[in-house]
Design a protein around this motif. Structure first.
Motif, PDB file in Angstrom:
ATOM      1  N   GLY A  15       0.832  -1.210   0.000  1.00 47.33           N
ATOM      2  CA  GLY A  15       0.000   0.000   0.000  1.00 47.33           C
ATOM      3  C   GLY A  15       0.859   1.249   0.000  1.00 47.33           C
ATOM      4  O   GLY A  15       1.915   1.289  -0.633  1.00 47.33           O
ATOM      5  N   THR A  16       0.405   2.261   0.746  1.00 49.42           N
ATOM      6  CA  THR A  16       1.167   3.512   0.784  1.00 49.42           C
ATOM      7  C   THR A  16       2.340   3.426   1.754  1.00 49.42           C
ATOM      8  O   THR A  16       3.177   4.325   1.795  1.00 49.42           O
ATOM      9  N   GLY A  17       2.377   2.382   2.555  1.00 55.92           N
ATOM     10  CA  GLY A  17       3.536   2.132   3.412  1.00 55.92           C
ATOM     11  C   GLY A  17       3.567   2.936   4.700  1.00 55.92           C
ATOM     12  O   GLY A  17       4.594   2.973   5.376  1.00 55.92           O
ATOM     13  N   SER A  18       2.441   3.551   5.074  1.00 56.64           N
ATOM     14  CA  SER A  18       2.484   4.404   6.273  1.00 56.64           C
ATOM     15  C   SER A  18       2.665   3.571   7.553  1.00 56.64           C
ATOM     16  O   SER A  18       3.361   4.007   8.475  1.00 56.64           O
ATOM     17  N   ASN A  19       2.071   2.396   7.612  1.00 56.68           N
ATOM     18  CA  ASN A  19       2.272   1.549   8.806  1.00 56.68           C
ATOM     19  C   ASN A  19       3.695   1.002   8.868  1.00 56.68           C
ATOM     20  O   ASN A  19       4.281   0.897   9.943  1.00 56.68           O
ATOM     21  N   ALA A  89       1.248  -5.346   6.524  1.00 55.97           N
ATOM     22  CA  ALA A  89       0.812  -3.951   6.610  1.00 55.97           C
ATOM     23  C   ALA A  89       0.382  -3.525   5.212  1.00 55.97           C
ATOM     24  O   ALA A  89       1.181  -3.009   4.435  1.00 55.97           O
ATOM     25  N   GLY A  90      -0.878  -3.844   4.874  1.00 53.79           N
ATOM     26  CA  GLY A  90      -1.373  -3.496   3.552  1.00 53.79           C
ATOM     27  C   GLY A  90      -1.119  -4.596   2.536  1.00 53.79           C
ATOM     28  O   GLY A  90      -0.986  -4.323   1.345  1.00 53.79           O
ATOM     29  N   ASN A 109      -1.362  -9.066  11.532  1.00 53.76           N
ATOM     30  CA  ASN A 109      -1.914  -8.115  10.553  1.00 53.76           C
ATOM     31  C   ASN A 109      -2.625  -6.989  11.293  1.00 53.76           C
ATOM     32  O   ASN A 109      -3.008  -7.138  12.451  1.00 53.76           O
ATOM     33  N   HIS A 111      -5.979  -4.367  10.745  1.00 51.97           N
ATOM     34  CA  HIS A 111      -7.183  -4.152   9.937  1.00 51.97           C
ATOM     35  C   HIS A 111      -7.836  -2.839  10.374  1.00 51.97           C
ATOM     36  O   HIS A 111      -7.950  -2.583  11.575  1.00 51.97           O
ATOM     37  N   LYS A 178      -6.019   5.615  10.290  1.00 48.48           N
ATOM     38  CA  LYS A 178      -4.582   5.342  10.051  1.00 48.48           C
ATOM     39  C   LYS A 178      -3.714   5.972  11.123  1.00 48.48           C
ATOM     40  O   LYS A 178      -2.731   5.379  11.568  1.00 48.48           O
ATOM     41  N   GLU A 181      -3.774   3.633  13.810  1.00 49.46           N
ATOM     42  CA  GLU A 181      -3.033   2.407  13.474  1.00 49.46           C
ATOM     43  C   GLU A 181      -1.540   2.576  13.754  1.00 49.46           C
ATOM     44  O   GLU A 181      -0.890   1.669  14.276  1.00 49.46           O
TER      45      GLU A 181
HETATM   46  C1  GRF Z   1      -4.089  -0.045   6.535  1.00 47.12           C
HETATM   47  O1  GRF Z   1      -5.272   0.677   6.652  1.00 47.12           O
HETATM   48  C2  GRF Z   1      -4.219  -1.392   7.188  1.00 47.12           C
HETATM   49  O2  GRF Z   1      -5.148  -1.418   8.225  1.00 47.12           O
HETATM   50  C3  GRF Z   1      -4.704  -2.273   6.062  1.00 47.12           C
HETATM   51  O3  GRF Z   1      -4.049  -1.783   4.915  1.00 47.12           O
HETATM   52  C4  GRF Z   1      -3.774  -0.401   5.088  1.00 47.12           C
HETATM   53  C5  GRF Z   1      -2.321  -0.187   4.745  1.00 47.12           C
HETATM   54  O4  GRF Z   1      -2.019   1.190   4.728  1.00 47.12           O
HETATM   55  N1  GRF Z   1      -4.447  -3.666   6.310  1.00 47.12           N
HETATM   56  P1  GRF Z   1      -0.513   1.674   4.644  1.00 47.12           P
HETATM   57  O5  GRF Z   1       0.076   1.105   3.367  1.00 47.12           O
HETATM   58  O6  GRF Z   1       0.201   1.196   5.848  1.00 47.12           O
HETATM   59  O7  GRF Z   1      -0.614   3.178   4.600  1.00 47.12           O
END
Ligand code: GRF
Length: 213
Positions: A15-19, A89-90, A109, A111, A178, A181
């Motif tokens: 995903g966008t990698g923020s986590n 994470a995504g 994981n 969610h 987020k 998270e």
């Molecule tokens: C997060 O919202 C997480 O809960 C879900 O995927 C998304 C990943 O976002 N599993 P990021 O890439 O970490 O911004």
């Protein structure tokens, strides 16, 4: 004095990698029970941290690699980097039995909702927040859980609630969730490690654990 050894995690996402970024930041703290040994993605275009110029390795398994081939490649990287916990994470696909078995079940994981509600196949990205808004709920949140062969099932490790406001759009809600998270994931992961890897991190309580709600 507790052991100074840390549990080695690999973060897998596309995903966008923020986590992933939040986990890499949290790992820098001396109080963290984990170090990020590897960041893995299926898309070099994703915003995952790691790689050139950063002090964590980044490996890309191309999105075209699927099924058994993907699982074999993933297991070989997990072995190469001596990973103790695989942290999703995504990552949008199911994790195979082969990978879960290789990791002895140590796959977690996050969610973006209060599981068991608003989970399961098709509940990802903005779809989750659209469903929460359509339900009229005044509260949503984020959940960290152990991964099984099914989407969004498995024992809960930590959960934090987030308010839903009448003026929210799916994206404003996603943004608020987020932010939560990013705080919840490192805390819940430290908690999971303290519970499951005492042989590595020792038995000294890890700071911040009381923040899991
Ligand atoms: C997060 O919202 C997480 O809960 C879900 O995927 C998304 C990943 O976002 N599993 P990021 O890439 O970490 O911004």
């Amino acid at each position: 004095m507790g052991s100074t050894t840390k549990v080695r995690i690999a973060i897998l996402g596309s995903g966008t990698g923020s986590n992933a970024k939040a986990l890499c930041e949290a790992a820098k703290s001396s109080e963290s029970a984990f170090s990020v040994a590897l960041v893995l993605t299926t898309s070099s275009a994703a915003g995952m941290c790691g790689g050139k110029g950063e002090n964590v390795d980044l490996e890309v398994i191309p999105a075209s690699v699927k099924g058994e081939e993907f699982s074999t490649k993933l297991c070989s990287l997990l072995e190469q980097y001596r990973i103790d916990v695989l942290v999703l994470a995504g990552f949008m696909r199911l994790v195979s039995t082969k990978v879960l078995t290789y990791m002895s079940g140590h796959v977690v994981n996050i969610h973006p909702a209060l599981l068991p509600e608003f989970g399961g196949q098709g509940m990802y990205g903005l779809h989750v927040h659209e469903a929460v808004l359509a339900s009229g709920r005044t509260e949503t949140g984020a959940t960290v859980h152990v991964v099984t062969e099914q989407y969004d099932e498995g024992a809960m490790i930590g959960q934090t609630k987030v308010p839903v406001f009448p003026e929210d759009s799916p994206s404003s809600l996603q943004q608020r969730v987020k932010e939560t998270e990013h705080k919840l994931y490192p805390v819940a992961l430290n908690h999971y490690i303290r519970e499951n890897f005492q042989d590595i991190v020792g038995s000294v309580p890890i700071a911040g654990i009381s923040a899991v709600s």
